[in-house]
Design an enzyme around this catalytic site. Structure first.
Site, PDB file in Angstrom:
ATOM      1  N   SER A   1       3.743   5.327  23.904  1.00  0.00           N
ATOM      2  CA  SER A   1       4.104   3.937  24.148  1.00  0.00           C
ATOM      3  C   SER A   1       4.632   3.326  22.859  1.00  0.00           C
ATOM      4  O   SER A   1       4.173   3.665  21.763  1.00  0.00           O
ATOM      5  CB  SER A   1       2.856   3.185  24.606  1.00  0.00           C
ATOM      6  OG  SER A   1       3.037   1.806  24.413  1.00  0.00           O
TER       7      SER A   1
ATOM      8  N   LYS B   1      -5.915   2.532   9.175  1.00  0.00           N
ATOM      9  CA  LYS B   1      -5.442   1.153   9.322  1.00  0.00           C
ATOM     10  C   LYS B   1      -4.965   0.598   7.988  1.00  0.00           C
ATOM     11  O   LYS B   1      -4.094  -0.264   7.939  1.00  0.00           O
ATOM     12  CB  LYS B   1      -6.552   0.260   9.882  1.00  0.00           C
ATOM     13  CG  LYS B   1      -6.901   0.548  11.339  1.00  0.00           C
ATOM     14  CD  LYS B   1      -5.888  -0.033  12.298  1.00  0.00           C
ATOM     15  CE  LYS B   1      -6.192   0.354  13.751  1.00  0.00           C
ATOM     16  NZ  LYS B   1      -5.029   0.119  14.632  1.00  0.00           N
TER      17      LYS B   1
ATOM     18  N   GLU C   1       4.428  -1.230  30.256  1.00  0.00           N
ATOM     19  CA  GLU C   1       5.309  -0.107  29.934  1.00  0.00           C
ATOM     20  C   GLU C   1       4.968   1.101  30.811  1.00  0.00           C
ATOM     21  O   GLU C   1       5.854   1.781  31.335  1.00  0.00           O
ATOM     22  CB  GLU C   1       5.154   0.242  28.442  1.00  0.00           C
ATOM     23  CG  GLU C   1       6.238   1.161  27.913  1.00  0.00           C
ATOM     24  CD  GLU C   1       5.976   1.548  26.461  1.00  0.00           C
ATOM     25  OE1 GLU C   1       5.164   0.881  25.796  1.00  0.00           O
ATOM     26  OE2 GLU C   1       6.586   2.534  26.022  1.00  0.00           O
TER      27      GLU C   1
ATOM     28  N   CYS D   1      -2.404   3.101  20.037  1.00  0.00           N
ATOM     29  CA  CYS D   1      -3.133   2.114  19.224  1.00  0.00           C
ATOM     30  C   CYS D   1      -3.854   2.732  18.044  1.00  0.00           C
ATOM     31  O   CYS D   1      -4.418   2.033  17.231  1.00  0.00           O
ATOM     32  CB  CYS D   1      -4.107   1.308  20.081  1.00  0.00           C
ATOM     33  SG  CYS D   1      -4.740   2.197  21.455  1.00  0.00           S
TER      34      CYS D   1
ATOM     35  N   CYS E   1     -12.981   5.140  17.909  1.00  0.00           N
ATOM     36  CA  CYS E   1     -13.136   4.292  16.720  1.00  0.00           C
ATOM     37  C   CYS E   1     -14.594   4.169  16.260  1.00  0.00           C
ATOM     38  O   CYS E   1     -14.851   3.961  15.083  1.00  0.00           O
ATOM     39  CB  CYS E   1     -12.589   2.900  16.976  1.00  0.00           C
ATOM     40  SG  CYS E   1     -10.892   2.928  17.545  1.00  0.00           S
TER      41      CYS E   1
ATOM     42  N   GLU F   1      -1.603   1.880   7.848  1.00  0.00           N
ATOM     43  CA  GLU F   1      -0.759   1.292   8.898  1.00  0.00           C
ATOM     44  C   GLU F   1      -0.246  -0.083   8.478  1.00  0.00           C
ATOM     45  O   GLU F   1       0.932  -0.388   8.622  1.00  0.00           O
ATOM     46  CB  GLU F   1      -1.545   1.186  10.214  1.00  0.00           C
ATOM     47  CG  GLU F   1      -0.693   0.729  11.392  1.00  0.00           C
ATOM     48  CD  GLU F   1      -1.522   0.431  12.645  1.00  0.00           C
ATOM     49  OE1 GLU F   1      -2.643  -0.096  12.513  1.00  0.00           O
ATOM     50  OE2 GLU F   1      -1.051   0.741  13.754  1.00  0.00           O
TER      51      GLU F   1
ATOM     52  N   GLU G   1       1.311  -2.364  26.897  1.00  0.00           N
ATOM     53  CA  GLU G   1       1.272  -0.932  27.165  1.00  0.00           C
ATOM     54  C   GLU G   1       1.183  -0.679  28.668  1.00  0.00           C
ATOM     55  O   GLU G   1       1.842   0.205  29.209  1.00  0.00           O
ATOM     56  CB  GLU G   1       0.070  -0.320  26.447  1.00  0.00           C
ATOM     57  CG  GLU G   1       0.188   1.160  26.186  1.00  0.00           C
ATOM     58  CD  GLU G   1      -0.917   1.629  25.245  1.00  0.00           C
ATOM     59  OE1 GLU G   1      -0.717   1.524  24.017  1.00  0.00           O
ATOM     60  OE2 GLU G   1      -1.969   2.070  25.726  1.00  0.00           O
TER      61      GLU G   1
ATOM     62  N   GLU H   1       7.789  -1.088   8.409  1.00  0.00           N
ATOM     63  CA  GLU H   1       8.264  -1.741   9.631  1.00  0.00           C
ATOM     64  C   GLU H   1       7.335  -2.871  10.075  1.00  0.00           C
ATOM     65  O   GLU H   1       7.665  -3.608  10.992  1.00  0.00           O
ATOM     66  CB  GLU H   1       8.472  -0.715  10.757  1.00  0.00           C
ATOM     67  CG  GLU H   1       7.230   0.036  11.202  1.00  0.00           C
ATOM     68  CD  GLU H   1       6.983   1.334  10.444  1.00  0.00           C
ATOM     69  OE1 GLU H   1       7.385   1.426   9.271  1.00  0.00           O
ATOM     70  OE2 GLU H   1       6.372   2.242  11.030  1.00  0.00           O
TER      71      GLU H   1
END
Lengths: 132, 487, 590, 159
Positions: free
Chosen positions: C330, C369, C287, C310, C514, C372, C284, C377
Site C-alpha cells: 500500500s 521510526k 486502497e 505501516c 510493535c 523513517e 489503506e 520524502e
C-alpha cells in the site's frame, strides 16, 4: 584404459604388473634394468629433487645405461633430502642422501657402473609390511 | 637386526610412483576394496575393523570400527565419507606424506568406508597449503575412475562411490570435525557442541563418517592381512603403528612409523640418531599445540594413547618436536599459546579470551615482569579453559603451559623470581657484560652498537649500559677477544 | 514421548527426550545462569551457540564441564549445577569476559538493564584478576542504532536475529579469535549496509554493544524553546509496555498515566498516534477495496495481494531485498508519518503557527521510526513532518529524569482533536491488529452492513505465519499475516513466484509486532511478556466505545473539513508515499 | 552502495567461476579460492559480486573471508614471502630469519614494500620440517635458511 569389472580381473592385472616389476630387478632377466627412484614429495622437491631427477634421466640415457628413473613419495629421511634409491638387478636397493647433481654423477660412475659404494648411503631403518 | 620401525601406513611411500596407479595395483592396491565388495558384508567388514583395535590417528583415538558402525546405524538417505586432511599441527607432516606418496590407499579406504556405512559420496578436506598433495590426489582420483575403482558399479558390483575435494583456507580449528564440516559447507569454521556427532548429523546435516588420512591408510592392509594380525602389533589398548613427524633438535629429522608402545628413547636415540650437536635432550613435544612435553623421566614409557595422556601430553596427530638444553620451556609454552591465540575461532569465551590472557601472562614472565602469583593464575586459568571450552582446541590449548609448569617449574621460578633465562632465549632477561680482564679497549663493539650503549676509552675496558642495551648481540659477535658474555 | 530420568543437584528429574539440562533443571526450580542463550518460546526463536560457557555444569563421568543450554539429558545422568568446580569455572569465565569488556558501567546506556552487569552481580565478581589487552573497534552511529562493539561479548544473539529470524543479513561474525566480533560487511557503517533498523539486534543484545540513538536531549531542548509548540504522539504499543520500566507487571495499561506524565514533561499537546492509525485504515482500507474491486472486475493492471505499509522496518526490508516488488505494498504512509503532516499542515494552521515552529515528537516502540522520520520524502523544505522519534525506553528514562513519580500520576485523557481514537487503532500494536482493524472498516464499507462481531479472533495469535479467510458477504477474502522479517520473506518469495493465494497481507518486522519492537522495554527472552502486552491492547480495544476506524468522529470531520475523501488528491499528497530501490548496486565496470 | 571499479573481463571470469559451482552457497570457499586466484586478493568489490552471485549476504561472505588466514583483502607483493613459524622451524630459529626479512625489506608482517615487489607474511608449517627453517617465496620453498641467507633470497628476486 578399460575398467576392471571383477576381483578376478583385478588379481590378474596385479599379478602381471607385479611380475613385470619384479623382472626389472632379476639378474639375467631380459627385462632387468637399473632402477632409480627419486623421493619427490614437498621436502624433496624443495631441496632440489627435480634437477636430480632430470639429471638422472638425461645422463643415464646419454651414458647409454639402460635404466628407469621414477619419482616416488617421501622416503622419510627428511634430514637428508634429496634422497634417491638405486636398485641394481640382483642387488638390494641402496638409498643415498643429500644428492645433488655432482653426487648423482658420482653415483652413476661409481655405484651404477662399477658397483663401488660411495659415501652418503643411508642405512634402511625400517621394515615394511607386505600387504598380503 | 629387527628394525624398530614398521611401516604400515607408509608402506608404499617412497616405494611406488604415486602418480601411477599400476604401481599401487602391483602392491595389492584395491584388492581390499575388491574383497569387501565381493566377499564381505558391510557388517562383517566393520567387525574386522573393530576387532583390529584401530583407533583414530587424528589425535582423539576414538575406535575407528565403532565410529563406522555408528554411522552405518544412523538412518539417512544420503551419507558422506569424509577424509580429514587438514593437517594443521605445526611440525606435523604425516598426512601430507601419505597423500603425496600413496594417495590411492586413502581413496581405497574411503570407498571401503562408503560401502560399510552406506555412503555414496566422499569428500577430502585438504589444506590449500599442500599443492603437491592436492595435485597427486587429483591424479589418483582420475586414474581410479578410469579403472573403475571409483564411480558407478565399482568392480562390477552394484556399489557406487565417488570422491570430491574440498579445500581448507588456513584455519587450524578446522581439524576439529564439526568445524571441518562447517568449513566444507562454506561457512566460518566454527565448531559446534557435540552431540550431535558428525556420524549422526554431519555434512549438510547428513550422517558423515570423518576419519583422518593416516587412519584410512591403515584400512586396506587390515582388510588384506586380517584383524588379528593388526591387533598383534602395538600395546594393550593401542594397536598397530603410529607415524610421527620427528623434527626439531634431532639428527635424523624425518617420518617415523613405529609400533604403538615403542619408547621415546628408542624413537629419539635409535631412530632419530640422538640430539643434534651432541647436546642434551630436554623435552619432546607431542600433539602439537594441544599436547604437552615429555621429558627425560618419560624417555622409557611406551608411547601409546593412554600413556601419553597420563604423562600430561597427548598423541595428537603425530608431530614430535625435540628440544634440547638451548630451548627455554617458558618461551616454548608462549610460542604454542601464541599459535592458539591466533587460531582460536573466537566462538567461546574461555578459548577466545582465556588463551589470550594465558599468553599475556607468559609474555610478562618472559619479559622479566612475572610474579609468583602469575604461576597460580596460569594453573587456575589453564584448568578452567580445559574444563569449559567448546571444542578440542580450547580443551587442550593450555596443555603446553600446564605440562611445562609440571615438568619445568624450576625454569618458571628462574624467570619469575631470579629473572633469569638459563637457556638464554628470553632477551629481556639477558644482560650483556664486558669482561674487564679480557677487554683490550679496541672500541670495535662500541662502534657496532646500534644504540650507542657501549662506552669506554680506547685501550681501556668498555662498559655496556644495561638500560640502553637492546640485546641484539652485535657486540658479542664482533668482539674478537671473547670479552663479552651473557649473564 | 520418551521420559528420561536423571538427577540434578540430587533431585530426581523426569524430562522428555531431547530436553536440555537447562530446561530440565527449570522444571525442578533450578535456575542455571545463562548469558548467550536466548529463547522466545512459541515463536521458534532460540539462540544457543554454546559460546559464553557461563551455564556449564558438572556431569558425573564426563571429563569436562557441560554447557547446560546445549547438552541434552540422558538416562541416569547426575548433574551438579553448583559444585566448587562449577562455581570456580563459571566465575573465572565471567571474569575473562569482563577482562575484555570496558568497565564503563557508570556511563553505559545499558547500565541497569545489562545482563552482563547482573551476571557479575549474581556471581559475586568483586575484582577482575585477569587483566590484559582489550579488543577495540570503531564506534558506529547510524540514524537509529549505535554499535559500540567494544562491549560485544560474542553471544551471537544479534547475528541470529539479523540472519535467522529477520533474514536481513546485515550482521555476521567477522574475524576470529580475540578479534572476533559481530559486524556488517567490511566493518562498514550500519547505515551503508542492508540494515532495516528493525532494532531486534538491540532488543536482544545483553550488553551495551547495540543501543538506540538517543534523541531525548533534542526533545528537551525543543521543550525548553518558548518559540516552539511541541506536539507529542504516542504509538499504541507504548502504553502496554511503558509500565514495566516503572516496575509494573507486564501487560499493565498505563495510557492515562502516560498522558499525564507527558503533560508534566511540558508537551504542549499530548496526542495519540492511534488517531493516525485510524486515518491509515481509511486510506489503506480504501486502497485495498479499490484494488480488490478492480481486480475482481478483471483489471490486469492490478496486482494482489496488497501489503500493509505501516511498519518502517518492513518498508526498509522490501526496499533493500525485494525492490522489484515495491509496487505491491500500500502507498499509505505509516501512522507516525500520517500524523506529521496532519499536525503540521492542518493543526498548526488551526493554531495559526508556522510549521517550522511546531516540533512533532513521537513515542515509539520502534527504532526504525527514528530513521523513517528522517527520510527525505517526509520533509517539507528540509523540515521533517516528525522531528524526533524516541523509544518507549527513552521515554521512561526521560520521565525519571524529570523527577516524575510515574506511579503517582493520575489518569488523564489525550488532548483533542488528534487524541481521539478507536479500538481498531489500538490493536495496531500487535501482530494481526492492523489487518483486523482494516477488516472491520473494509467489511462495513464494502458490504454496507454492520459487523455482527467486531472481533476477528481468527486473525489473532503468535504463530509466525497465519492465514484466515474472511467472509465479506459472499466474497471470501484470503488474509495472510507474518511477523518477523524472515516470515515476511517467505510470503514475498511466494508472491515473487506467483504462488501467493492472498488478497491482503499484514507484515510486521518485529516478532510479536510493535509490542516486541526494538524500542520496547527489554523482554530478555521471556515471550510471556509479549503475550501480556498483546492482551493489554486487546483489552483496551474491547473497552473502547468506538471500535471501528471509520466511526472515529474526528476522522469523519477531518475528511469533511480538510482532506475530502480517502484517496483524494490532498490525501494522496499528504498521506501517501512511494518506495525506492535500495538494493546494493554492486559495481561499475572499468 | 560503493562504486566499484573492476576490470570487466575479470568480473566475467568471476561470474563464470560462480556458475561453474552452480552458484551454490555451500561452494563459497571454493569460489573464494578461485577468486583470489583471479584477482590476487579479495577486495570488497569482489566479495560483493560473489555475494550477489551466490545469493548470500555480503556480511556472511566477509565473515568467511576474515575467518580464514589464507584469504587476504590487501594485494600481496609480486613475490610474497612467507616465513614458516611452525614449531620445527621456530626451534631452529625461524624468528631470526623473519627479523632479518623485516630489517632488510623495511616492512612488518602483513605489509608490502613500497615498490610492490615483496610482501611479508608468516605461515604455520608447510610440512617440510626436515628443512627447517623454511621460507616460501611464491610457490618456491627455501629450506635451511639462515639469517645470513636472507640477503641472497631477496637478491634473487630483485634482479
Amino acid at each position: 584404459m578399460t575398467k576392471i569389472t571383477s576381483l578376478t580381473e583385478l588379481k590378474k592385472l596385479r599379478d602381471s604388473l607385479k611380475e613385470k616389476m619384479e623382472s626389472y630387478s632379476l639378474l639375467d632377466h631380459p627385462d632387468s634394468i637399473i632402477q632409480v627412484k627419486v623421493a619427490m614429495a614437498t621436502c624433496g622437491q624443495a631441496s632440489g629433487a627435480r634437477p636430480v631427477f632430470d639429471y638422472f634421466k638425461e645422463e643415464l640415457e646419454k651414458r647409454n645405461i639402460p635404466a628407469m628413473v621414477t619419482q616416488t613419495g617421501c622416503m622419510s629421511y627428511c634430514y637428508a633430502e634429496p634422497t634417491i634409491e638405486v636398485t641394481i638387478p640382483g642387488k638390494n636397493p641402496v638409498v643415498f642422501g643429500f644428492v645433488n647433481t655432482r653426487k648423482a654423477d658420482e653415483i652413476i660412475e661409481r655405484y651404477i657402473r662399477k658397483g663401488e659404494l660411495p659415501d652418503g648411503v643411508i642405512p634402511v631403518n625400517y621394515e615394511t609390511v607386505i600387504s598380503q | 637386526m629387527k628394525q624398530k620401525q614398521l611401516r604400515i601406513a607408509l608402506r608404499n611411500c617412497g616405494v611406488i610412483d604415486p602418480e601411477r596407479i599400476e604401481d599401487y595395483i602391483a602392491k595389492d592396491g584395491y584388492l581390499a576394496l575388491g574383497k569387501v565388495l565381493t566377499e564381505l558384508t558391510p557388517e562383517a567388514t566393520i567387525e574386522i575393523i573393530k576387532k583390529s583395535g584401530l583407533r583414530g590417528r587424528g589425535g582423539g583415538g576414538f575406535p575407528t570400527g565403532l565410529k563406522w558402525e555408528i554411522t552405518r546405524k544412523v538412518h539417512g538417505d544420503q551419507k558422506y565419507v569424509v577424509c580429514n586432511a587438514d593437517e594443521g599441527d605445526p611440525g606435523a607432516f604425516m598426512d601430507r606424506s601419505v597423500l603425496e606418496g600413496d594417495p590411492h590407499s586413502v581413496l581405497e579406504a574411503m570407498a571401503i568406508n562408503g560401502y560399510c556405512t552406506g555412503a555414496s559420496k566422499g569428500l577430502v578436506y585438504i589444506r590449500a597449503e599442500y599443492p603437491l598433495a592436492i595435485e597427486r590426489l587429483k591424479i589418483a582420483m582420475k586414474q581410479a575412475r578410469e579403472y573403475g575403482f571409483l564411480g558407478d558399479q565399482i568392480l562390477g558390483t552394484g556399489f557406487c562411490f565417488d570422491i570430491e575435494i574440498r579445500y581448507g583456507a588456513g584455519a587450524f580449528v578446522c581439524g576439529e570435525e564439526t568445524a571441518l564440516i562447517h568449513s566444507m559447507e562454506g561457512l566460518r569454521g566454527e565448531p559446534t557442541v557435540k552431540p550431535p556427532f558428525p556420524s549422526e548429523s554431519g555434512y549438510l546435516g547428513k550422517p558423515s563418517n570423518v576419519n583422518n588420512v593416516e587412519t584410512y591408510a591403515n584400512i586396506p592392509v587390515i582388510i588384506n592381512k586380517g584383524a588379528d594380525w593388526f591387533a598383534s602389533i602395538g600395546s594393550a589398548k593401542s594397536k598397530g603403528t603410529k607415524v610421527f613427524a620427528l623434527a626439531g633438535k634431532i639428527n635424523n629429522v624425518g617420518l617415523v612409523e613405529v609400533p604403538m608402545g615403542t619408547t621415546l628413547r628408542e624413537v629419539i636415540y635409535e631412530i632419530g640418531g640422538g640430539i643434534r650437536d651432541g647436546k642434551a635432550f630436554k623435552a619432546a613435544q607431542t600433539g602439537g599445540p594441544s599436547g604437552g612435553c615429555l621429558t627425560v623421566k618419560h624417555l622409557d614409557i611406551p608411547i601409546d594413547y593412554d600413556n601419553l595422556i597420563a604423562a600430561g601430553s597427548m598423541m595428537g596427530s603425530g608431530g614430535m618436536i625435540v628440544m634440547d638444553e638451548d630451548d627455554c620451556m617458558v618461551a616454548i609454552a608462549k610460542f604454542y599459546l601464541e599459535f592458539t591465540v591466533e587460531e582460536s575461532c573466537g566462538k567461546c569465551s574461555p578459548c577466545r579470551i582465556g588463551n589470550k590472557r594465558l599468553f599475556e601472562i607468559l609474555e610478562k614472565i618472559t619479559q622479566g615482569n612475572g610474579i609468583l602469583e602469575d604461576l597460580d593464575k596460569l594453573k587456575n586459568l589453564g584448568k578452567v579453559i580445559i574444563d569449559t571450552s567448546l571444542c578440542g582446541l580450547g580443551q587442550s590449548s593450555p596443555n603446553p603451559v600446564l605440562s611445562t609448569l609440571d615438568n619445568f617449574y624450576d625454569e618458571y621460578i628462574d624467570h619469575v623470581t631470579y629473572k633469569k633465562c638459563k637457556s638464554k632465549v628470553c632477551k629481556s632477561l639477558m644482560t650483556y657484560i664486558i669482561d674487564e680482564e679480557k677487554c683490550i679497549g679496541c672500541t670495535l663493539c662500541a662502534r657496532n652498537c646500534p644504540v650507542n650503549a657501549i662506552s669506554g676509552e680506547r685501550k681501556q675496558a668498555h662498559y655496556i649500559d644495561p638500560e640502553k642495551c637492546i640485546k641484539c648481540g652485535a657486540c658479542m659477535e664482533k668482539c674478537k677477544f671473547n670479552a663479552i658474555f651473557i649473564n | 514421548m520418551e521420559l528420561i530420568k536423571l538427577t540434578i543437584d540430587g533431585k530426581p528429574v523426569e524430562a522428555e527426550k531431547d530436553t536440555t539440562i537447562l530446561k530440565a533443571a527449570k522444571t525442578v526450580g533450578i535456575d542455571i545462569p545463562t548469558l548467550c542463550y536466548f529463547q522466545l518460546k512459541d515463536m521458534n526463536i532460540e539462540n544457543r551457540p554454546g559460546g559464553c560457557r557461563i551455564c556449564v555444569v558438572e556431569v558425573k563421568g564426563r571429563r569436562n564441564l557441560a554447557p547446560a543450554c546445549t547438552t541434552l539429558v540422558s538416562g541416569g545422568m547426575e548433574v551438579n549445577t553448583h559444585s566448587i568446580r562449577v562455581l570456580n569455572a563459571r566465575r573465572t569465565v565471567l571474569e575473562l569476559i569482563l577482562s575484555d569488556h570496558p568497565a564503563e558501567c557508570l556511563t553505559c546506556a545499558k547500565s541497569g538493564s545489562c545482563e552482563l552487569q547482573s551476571m557479575a552481580q549474581q556471581l559475586g565478581v568483586r575484582e577482575i584478576p585477569y587483566q590484559g589487552e582489550q579488543s577495540t573497534y570503531r564506534k558506529d552511529t547510524s540514524p537509529a542504532i549505535i554499535r559500540d562493539v567494544d562491549k560485544c561479548i560474542m553471544c551471537r544473539r544479534c547475528e541470529m536475529m539479523c540472519n535467522e529470524v529477520q533474514t536481513v543479513g546485515a550482521l555476521s561474525a567477522v574475524n576470529r579469535g580475540f578479534m572476533a566480533v559481530v559486524a556488517p560487511a567490511f566493518e562498514m557503517n550500519l547505515e551503508k549496509s542492508t540494515c532495516t533498523y528493525c532494532g531486534q539486534c538491540v532488543s536482544v543484545c545483553p550488553t551495551g554493544a547495540l543501543t538506540e540513538v538517543d534523541h531525548t536531549r533534542n526533545v528537551i531542548n525543543a521543550l525548553a524553546d518558548p518559540a516552539k509548540t511541541v506536539v507529542v504522539q504516542t504509538a499504541p504499543a507504548v502504553r502496554a509496555a511503558l509500565g514495566e520500566e516503572f516496575g509494573l507487571e507486564p501487560g499493565t495499561l498505563v495510557t492515562g498515566k502516560m498522558v499525564a506524565a507527558l503533560r508534566r514533561l511540558g508537551f504542549d499537546y499530548v496526542f495519540d498516534t492511534d488517531f493516525a492509525a485510524d486515518l491509515t485504515i481509511m486510506e489503506e482500507g480504501t486502497e485495498l477495496l479499490d484494488r480488490l474491486t478492480r481486480y475482481l472486475e478483471g483489471d490486469p493492471s492490478v496486482q494482489l495481494p496488497i501489503l500493509t505499509s505501516c511498519c518502517p522496518g518492513w518498508v526498509n526490508f522490501f526496499e533493500h531485498h525485494f525492490p522489484e516488488l515495491r509496487d505491491i505494498p500500500s502507498t499509505a504512509k505509516s501512522p507516525q508519518q500520517m500524523f506529521g503532516p496532519i499536525a503540521k499542515e492542518y493543526f498548526a494552521k488551526k493554531l495559526g503557527i508556522d510549521r517550522k515552529n511546531m516540533i512533532v515528537v513521537s513515542i515509539m516502540p520502534c527504532l526504525a521510526k527514528k530513521y523513517e522520520c528522517q527520510r527525505d520524502e517526509f520533509k517539507v523544505s528540509g523540515d521533517p513532518d516528525v522531528n524526533y522519534s524516541i523509544s518507549t525506553r527513552e521515554l521512561a528514562a526521560f520521565i525519571k529524569l524529570a523527577n516524575i513519580d510515574f506511579d503517582a500520576m493520575p489518569e488523564e485523557e489525550f488532548d483533542k482533536p488528534m487524541g481521539e481514537s478507536t479500538g481498531a487503532s489500538v490493536i495496531f500494536g500487535t501482530t494481526g491488529g492492523v489487518i483486523e482493524a482494516a477488516c472491520r472498516t473494509a467489511y462495513e464499507l464494502y458490504t454496507h452492513k454492520k459487523l455482527a462481531k467486531v472481533d476477528f479472533n481468527e486473525l489473532r495469535g503468535f504463530e509466525s505465519i497465519r492465514h484466515a479467510t474472511i467472509d465479506f458477504n459472499g466474497l471470501l477474502l484470503n488474509i495472510g499475516i507474518a511477523h518477523g522479517l524472515g516470515n515476511a520473506r517467505k510470503l514475498l518469495e511466494d508472491i515473487k513466484e506467483g504462488k501467493s493465494q492472498f488478497h491482503a497481507i499484514e507484515i510486521m518486522a518485529c516478532p510479536g509486532g510493535c509490542i516486541g519492537g526494538g524500542g520496547q522495554p527489554y523482554h530478555h527472552g521471556d515471550s510471556a511478556i509479549l503475550k501480556k502486552r498483546a492482551s493489554a491492547l486487546y483489552r483496551e480495544d474491547a473497552g473502547k466505545p468506538i471500535r471501528k476506524s471509520h466511526e472515529n468522529p474526528f476522522i469523519i470531520s477531518l475528511y469533511k473539513e480538510f482532506l475530502g475523501a480517502p484517496g483524494s488528491d490532498r490525501s494522496h499528497h499528504l498521506l501517501h508515499t512511494k518506495y525506492f530501490d535500495r538494493s546494493a548496486s554492486v559495481f561499475v565496470e572499468e | 552502495m560503493a562504486i566499484i571499479k573492476l576490470p570487466e573481463r575479470k568480473i566475467t571470469d568471476l561470474k563464470d567461476v560462480c556458475k561453474s559451482f552452480n552458484n551454490e552457497k555451500g561452494e563459497l570457499i571454493n569460489v573464494l579460492h578461485k577468486a583470489q586466484g583471479i584477482f590476487g586478493y579479495l577486495p570488497a568489490e569482489v566479495q560483493e559480486v560473489i555475494a550477489k552471485e551466490l545469493n548470500l549476504p555480503v556480511a556472511h561472505v566477509y565473515g568467511v573471508v576474515t575467518f580464514y588466514s589464507f584469504f587476504t583483502m590487501t594485494p600481496k607483493g609480486e613475490h610474497p614471502i612467507s616465513v614458516c613459524l611452525g614449531t620445527a622451524c621456530y626451534v631452529r630459529g625461524s624468528e631470526k630469519v623473519l627479523e632479518e626479512f623485516k630489517r632488510l625489506l623495511k616492512i612488518q608482517v602483513g605489509q608490502t614494500t613500497a615498490d610492490g615487489k615483496f610482501s611479508l607474511s608468516c605461515l604455520r608449517c608447510v610440512g617440510a620440517c626436515g628443512l627447517a627453517p623454511v621460507v616460501m617465496v611464491g610457490e618456491k620453498v627455501y629450506g635451511r635458511v639462515s639469517p645470513d641467507g636472507v640477503k641472497d633470497i631477496v637478491e634473487e628476486f630483485n634482479n
